[in-house]
Each structure stands twice: as C-alpha cells, then as structure tokens.
Scaffold this motif. Sequence first.
Motif, PDB file in Angstrom:
ATOM      1  N   ALA A 162      40.871  40.677  24.215  1.00 56.82           N
ATOM      2  CA  ALA A 162      39.532  40.577  24.805  1.00 56.82           C
ATOM      3  C   ALA A 162      38.530  41.389  23.987  1.00 56.82           C
ATOM      4  O   ALA A 162      37.384  40.965  23.762  1.00 56.82           O
ATOM      5  CB  ALA A 162      39.551  41.061  26.246  1.00 56.82           C
TER       6      ALA A 162
ATOM      7  N   GLN B 203      38.382  39.618  29.107  1.00 52.43           N
ATOM      8  CA  GLN B 203      39.584  40.149  29.758  1.00 52.43           C
ATOM      9  C   GLN B 203      39.857  39.432  31.079  1.00 52.43           C
ATOM     10  O   GLN B 203      41.018  39.213  31.441  1.00 52.43           O
ATOM     11  CB  GLN B 203      39.428  41.653  30.004  1.00 52.43           C
ATOM     12  CG  GLN B 203      40.687  42.329  30.529  1.00 52.43           C
ATOM     13  CD  GLN B 203      41.859  42.214  29.571  1.00 52.43           C
ATOM     14  OE1 GLN B 203      41.699  42.432  28.378  1.00 52.43           O
ATOM     15  NE2 GLN B 203      43.031  41.849  30.092  1.00 52.43           N
TER      16      GLN B 203
ATOM     17  N   ILE C  53      40.894  46.938  29.640  1.00 51.36           N
ATOM     18  CA  ILE C  53      40.559  45.898  28.660  1.00 51.36           C
ATOM     19  C   ILE C  53      41.506  46.009  27.469  1.00 51.36           C
ATOM     20  O   ILE C  53      41.668  47.070  26.876  1.00 51.36           O
ATOM     21  CB  ILE C  53      39.094  46.030  28.185  1.00 51.36           C
ATOM     22  CG1 ILE C  53      38.148  45.869  29.377  1.00 51.36           C
ATOM     23  CG2 ILE C  53      38.782  44.989  27.114  1.00 51.36           C
ATOM     24  CD1 ILE C  53      36.676  46.016  29.022  1.00 51.36           C
TER      25      ILE C  53
END
Length: 564
Positions: A513, A555, A509
């Motif tokens: 995000a 993400q 990630i």
Amino acid sequence: MSLIDWTVLVGTLAFIVIYGVYRSRGKQNMDDYLIAGQSLPWYHVCFSVMATQASAITFLSAPGQGFADGMRFVQFYFGLPLAMVVLSITFVPIFHRLKVFTAYEYLETRFDARVRMFTVALFLLSRGLSTGLSIYAPSIILATILGWDLTWTNIFMGSLVLIYTVSGGTKAISHTHLQQMIIVTVAMCVAGYMVVHLLPADVGFVDALKIAGKAGRLNTIDFHFDPNSRYNIWSGLIGGFFLQLSYFGTDQSQVGRYLTGESIGQSRLGLMMNGLLKIPMQFLILLVGVLVFVYYQYNPSPLFFNKVETDKLKNSEYAADYQSLEQKHIASVQNQQVAVNGLAKAMDEGHEEEVKRWQASLKESDETQKSLKKDAVALIKKNNPTADTSDVNYVFLRFVLDRLPIGLIGLLIAVIFSASMGSIAAAYNSLASTTVVDIYKRMVRKDASESHYLMASRLSTIGWGIFCIIVAQYASKLGSMIEAVNILGSLFYGVILGIFLVAFYFKSIGGKATFWGSVVAEIGVVLCWWFDLTAFLWLNVIGCLLVIGFARIAQSFVNRSSAA
C-alpha cells in the motif's frame, strides 16, 4: 583580481583540501568512510549539518535575493527549529539504535524492498540534480572573472572536491566543514561591515536600515495567508517545516552528517544547535544583500549585473539599443539619488508628508529600473538565446569585484568556493553511500569484504561526481539558484517524508500500500508543479499528505482482497 587576492583564494582552497586529506589519514574501513565510525562530538555534527546546507548558492544567490526582494526569504527557514525537535525525538534514536549506514535501510525492515528502492531512486535523482546546481553556482565566479569556458570551470569545481572526498570520506568532510564554517562566518560579518563603511559618511547602519525599510526591503514577516505566495510566515512554518523535516530526516546527505555523532545525545545536540543558529545566519546573509541595495541607492548601479553578457551586447548589432537603455538607466539612478537623499533628510527632520513623497519617488525609480532591466534582458536574449538572463546570482559577486578592497575580494570568493566544497562533498558522499549500501550491497554483491565495499564506495563517489558535473552544464537556465534548488527539493522531499511518517506512525499500513500510495503521490506533486497550482513550498505538504492518504486507501483495498 590582484596577486594578493589570488594568493588568498588559492591559499584558502589549498588549505581546505590538504587539511581534509591530512585529517583522514590512516587505515579505514567502510564504517569509517561512510559515518566516521560514529565518533564525532556535537559541534562537529552541528557545523557539518550547517555546511552541508549552506552551499555556494547560499552565498551567491541569497544576497541577490535580498537585494531584489528584501528579507522575506528568511521565512523559508522558520519551520527549521520545529523540524529539529521532531528529528531529535523520532528519527535520531531510531537510526542510531538500528546502526544503519543510510536512512533507507530502515524502510526495508519496516516495509519491503520495493519501498526502499523507490525511496532510494527519489533521493538519488533529487540529490544528484541539486548537486549539479551546487557545482554550477561557484563556477559562475571563475567564468565571470577570467572568461573561462563554463564547461571546463564546472569540471574544475566538481573535481577539486573529489580529491579529499574520495580519499577521506565522511571524516575528512566533517573536519573540513568545521574550518569552512569559521571562514564563512567571519568573512560575511566583514562583508556586512564593509558595505556600511562604503556608504556616505553621514549614513550609518541604522540609517541604512531605515532607507531599506522605506524601499520595501525589510519585509521580514508576512502574516497574510496566500497559497500562491512563495514566502509568508505560513508557507515558512508549515511548508518549510515539512521540507526541512524531509531534508534533514530522510536526505542521506544530512542523515549521514548526524549519524557520525558519537551518541544519540551528541547527534541531538548538534541538530538542535543547527536549528538555533541557521535562521540568524541566513538573516545575516540576506541583510548583506539588503545593505548592498542601499549602497546602490547612493551610488551608480549596473543596469544588468552579469558583465559577461553586457560586454557581449555592447559588441553586437544591438549595441546602440543597449546604450540607449543605459542612458535612461543613468537618468533614473540620478533621480533615485535625489529621492534617497530627500528621504533621509525628511526622516531626520520627522516630516511625514515629505517622507511619503520621497518614498513614492524612490519606488517609482525602482520600478523604472526594473522595467529597463526587462528591456535589457530582451536584448540579451536576442543577441544570445542561450544567455543566463537572471542576474540575481551576480549581484553580490559584482559588488565584491567592483567595490571591495584588495585581499577582501579573494577572501569573499574563497568563502563562496569553500561553502560550495562543503555541500558538494557531503552530497558526493551521500550519493555514494546510498548507491553502495542500498543498491550494490543489497542487490549485486551481498557478501563481499570490507575492502571491496570501501573501494566500491570510492568508485561510486567518482561516478556521481562525473554525473553531477554533467548536470551543472545545464544549470544556467534555472534563474535564481537558491529558489531553483529548493523547488527541485520540493518535488521529491514531501513524498519521501510521507513514506517515513507512514513507517513511523501508521503501523497498520504495509509495504504494498505504501509503495503504490507513494507512486501516485509523486505523480500528483509533479502535476501540481507542472500546472503551477500552488507555491512550491506547499508541494512538500501536499506530497506528504498524499502519501499518507493514498497509502491508507490502498491498504483498505489490500485488506479487502485478503479477507476475500
């Protein structure tokens, strides 16, 4: 207070300030000022961590919490030892290895500047507001004793700490924390002994605990799972774990304390000892409040513990109405004393039916007094719409002033002040270090000299001190201080923790995000609190999980966009 009490109080406070300035003498640089040159042993780390968390709110509000609600608040800390283990394994080695001044420097390395700045903003807001509460709590004392204007009392309390915090930085704070925790521990043990000593001659410590148990004040552990219950073992272990993990792992006021350790091992040992000592310490403080409750079962108690507001009421147009309530309260107290004596005798003789009958009578008197207090609060509101109508924060203070002997009054009040000074000093330092390192040095002056950043740190400390004093002026509207400060933390700490957990454990990630996931999560937490969907401890779990969940979803959209 007597001259002796004033001497003890002023002497203790003067010693703390002078000692802090003395121990921080000598040439300093930014490293010394913000993290004490990472030179302190484990016991300094341990007591500094404990003193930072144990503010005056702990010693004012927690005994009142025990008096009014029993021991169940101690469950709030059950997640602490688990959090210390996780911190020692994960957070401590990372922060030491990176040689950071603040926890948030790591986030830009892992993500980007947006995530770092958003997390910094959440911390500065939450810590700045909660420090205002920490200033207000001891200000109640001087305002109550001397009738001083609360505004000037807040200014005095908030400014006193600035003297050694601005001059000495983290090293001064750590050394004064050690002295403060010794004073606090001794004084609270003496206070507990004195409460038992003031009970009737035939009522000992064990007898007092039995009475408290029958009155529902020894409800230490509640195994019933209820998301709407503020204090049970599940909210303490799960919600408390997330709150403590976030507080100790991502709040700079605590991270700054264990970054002062001379090695990873010393920082770890300090945190683990904190996990072992904090629950017994909090148990003792709550138990003092429970013993005060037992004391007032045998002795007349005030209808409302805030004497300033009741004195105003007695001189108002509602004086006759309040006098009528006091007469009813006196009658209820007399019935209560008959019930508690009957209960004690029945327990000694082992008559279970009599025990149940007197226990029911004692509960009835308790409910009557709570009802009369509500009526008194309504009158206080009519007379003074801006009055502080929660007397939980005044219970222990009123007992100390009315019942304890000369000398001990000054010592107990000094304890409350010194505890407040410890937490406020650490907060000032953390707010300043975060402002200088994460904002000023990062965005305004990137290549200034060490002396320039040292001066900037001192000026920032003064600026945050002024802000926190202003916040303190509005703290009286929040009821129980110990609950208010934890509710405030729960609004932010879960989201901050979620950001750090994504950084540590979800390597796939990215920053974009994580940023949008945390923004949405914070909105979700505020909405849960606003609509009162669950008890506040669960907000820490919700915030953390929402960040992880939303960040993963975000993400996936980022990955799809990149692929397209």
